[in-house]
Design a protein around this motif. Structure first.
Motif, short mmCIF file in Angstrom:
data_model
loop_
_atom_site.label_atom_id
_atom_site.label_comp_id
_atom_site.label_asym_id
_atom_site.label_seq_id
_atom_site.Cartn_x
_atom_site.Cartn_y
_atom_site.Cartn_z
N THR A 18 0.83 -1.23 -0.09
CA THR A 18 0.16 -0.13 -0.05
C THR A 18 0.95 1.34 -0.10
N GLU A 19 2.18 1.17 0.07
CA GLU A 19 2.94 2.38 0.19
C GLU A 19 3.45 2.94 -1.10
N PRO A 20 3.49 4.26 -1.22
CA PRO A 20 3.95 4.94 -2.39
C PRO A 20 5.45 4.58 -2.67
N PRO A 21 5.79 4.90 -3.79
CA PRO A 21 7.19 4.86 -4.31
C PRO A 21 8.21 5.50 -3.44
N HIS A 22 9.48 5.17 -3.42
CA HIS A 22 10.39 6.04 -2.57
C HIS A 22 10.39 7.29 -3.18
N ASP A 23 10.43 7.48 -4.59
CA ASP A 23 10.60 8.88 -5.28
C ASP A 23 9.05 9.12 -5.89
N CYS A 24 8.20 9.09 -5.07
CA CYS A 24 6.90 9.39 -5.34
C CYS A 24 6.84 10.90 -5.89
N PRO A 25 6.17 10.99 -7.18
CA PRO A 25 6.15 12.57 -8.00
C PRO A 25 4.87 13.06 -7.75
N PRO A 28 4.34 18.09 -6.66
CA PRO A 28 5.48 18.74 -6.97
C PRO A 28 6.31 19.61 -5.73
N ARG A 29 5.52 20.09 -4.73
CA ARG A 29 6.05 21.14 -4.08
C ARG A 29 6.82 20.06 -2.85
N LEU A 30 6.20 18.99 -2.55
CA LEU A 30 6.67 18.05 -1.65
C LEU A 30 7.99 17.27 -2.12
N VAL A 31 7.93 17.12 -3.45
CA VAL A 31 9.10 16.43 -4.10
C VAL A 31 10.27 17.51 -4.06
N ALA A 32 10.06 18.77 -4.33
CA ALA A 32 11.08 20.07 -4.08
C ALA A 32 11.58 20.07 -2.72
N VAL A 33 10.83 19.69 -1.90
CA VAL A 33 11.40 19.87 -0.40
C VAL A 33 12.32 18.52 -0.08
N ARG A 34 12.02 17.49 -0.80
CA ARG A 34 12.62 16.23 -0.49
C ARG A 34 13.88 16.06 -1.04
N ASP A 35 13.87 16.78 -2.45
CA ASP A 35 15.05 16.78 -3.18
C ASP A 35 16.27 17.96 -2.59
N ALA A 36 15.58 18.91 -2.10
CA ALA A 36 16.62 19.85 -1.34
C ALA A 36 17.20 19.28 -0.34
N LEU A 37 16.29 18.39 0.69
CA LEU A 37 16.69 17.95 1.93
C LEU A 37 17.80 16.46 1.52
N ARG A 38 17.61 16.10 0.33
CA ARG A 38 18.49 15.00 0.08
C ARG A 38 19.99 15.63 -0.10
N VAL A 39 20.04 16.71 -0.73
CA VAL A 39 21.13 17.19 -0.74
C VAL A 39 21.98 17.81 0.33
N GLU A 40 21.07 18.52 1.30
CA GLU A 40 21.47 19.09 2.63
C GLU A 40 21.89 18.16 3.58
N TYR A 41 20.93 16.88 3.74
CA TYR A 41 21.15 15.93 4.85
C TYR A 41 21.07 14.64 4.07
N PRO A 42 21.97 14.14 3.12
CA PRO A 42 21.91 12.89 2.47
C PRO A 42 22.12 11.48 3.32
N LYS A 43 22.07 11.59 4.73
CA LYS A 43 22.09 10.42 5.43
C LYS A 43 20.61 10.33 5.97
N TRP A 44 19.75 11.28 5.75
CA TRP A 44 18.29 11.20 6.28
C TRP A 44 17.49 10.19 5.40
N TRP A 45 16.35 9.92 5.79
CA TRP A 45 15.44 9.24 5.12
C TRP A 45 14.96 9.82 3.98
N ASN A 46 14.18 11.10 4.37
CA ASN A 46 13.92 12.08 3.10
C ASN A 46 13.26 11.24 2.07
N ALA A 47 12.08 10.75 2.24
CA ALA A 47 11.23 9.94 1.36
C ALA A 47 9.71 9.70 2.07
#
Length: 227
Positions: A18-25, A28-47
């Motif tokens: 029942t879960e969304p994919p790791h890179d659920c598209p 768009p606004r939440l994807v942008a937040v996720r992408d930015a945090l993956r750069v800033e905090y690459p060890k976080w879950w961010n998904a």
């Protein structure tokens, strides 16, 4: 700043289909937040954060969305933030959790008879998803509730989680108004109990006390077996 989640830890869902994919598209606004945090905090879950708990649960707990330094960082609902301290202590007090909560996703905490779901799976800016984002993500909440045939009692944490819960459970919002400890019987007999959210703000301002929060789960236990 909290320590990052362990790099090697990958959270698993009790309801994997029942879960969304790791890179659920989808948002768009939440994807942008996720992408930015993956750069800033690459060890976080961010998904998208998966459900956590017992797939045979009789009690479903529905929150709004991941917190930045909590579930978005660790990959487990309410893990690593202030709200989780009260939530998991309360669940343990009522026999709904076992093990030790250490505010990290690979601790020994387990939920027994309860499961935590989210109205929105991804981190929203300022903890405020838009109505459209809530609607878009409701399909996942729908699927997860449908995958829990033993869950006859639900607890909504906060008014916006309440709104999603009512819709997913088949109720009608004009008739099901949010209030702490309010109970709403859904068309198929399931019961939704409302609680103020266990956020740091609500606790620090006295909007929600531990006694008020415990009363919600005490009532849920009273209802078990009667719905």
């Amino acid at each position: 700043m909290p320590d990052p989640a362990p790099e090697a830890f990958v959270p698993t869902s009790p309801l994997p289909e029942t879960e969304p994919p790791h890179d659920c598209p989808r948002c768009p606004r939440l994807v942008a937040v996720r992408d930015a945090l993956r750069v800033e905090y690459p060890k976080w879950w961010n998904a998208p954060v998966p459900a956590f708990g017992d797939p045979q649960a009789w009690l479903g707990i529905i929150g709004l969305a991941p917190g930045k330094h909590g579930a978005n960082r660790t990959g487990r609902p309410f893990t690593g933030d202030y709200a989780g301290d009260l939530l998991f202590a309360t669940l343990a007090k009522f026999g709904l959790a076992s093990g030790v909560y250490e505010a990290k996703p690979d601790d020994s905490l387990r939920l027994d008879g309860a499961i935590i779901l989210s109205a929105v799976k991804c981190l929203p800016p300022e903890n405020k998803p838009t109505p459209e984002e809530i609607r878009t993500c409701r399909a996942f909440l729908d699927d997860q509730v449908a995958a829990l045939p033993s869950a006859r009692v639900f607890v909504a944490l906060g008014e916006r989680a309440h709104q999603s819960a009512v819709k997913v459970l088949g109720g009608r919002l004009p008739k099901a108004r949010f209030a702490h400890l309010a109970e709403h019987r859904m068309p198929d007999g399931r019961i939704l109990i409302d609680s103020y959210h266990c956020s740091r703000h609500n606790q620090n301002t006295g909007v929600l006390t531990s006694e008020m929060f415990e009363a919600v789960f005490a009532r849920a236990l009273e209802l078990r077996g009667h719905v």
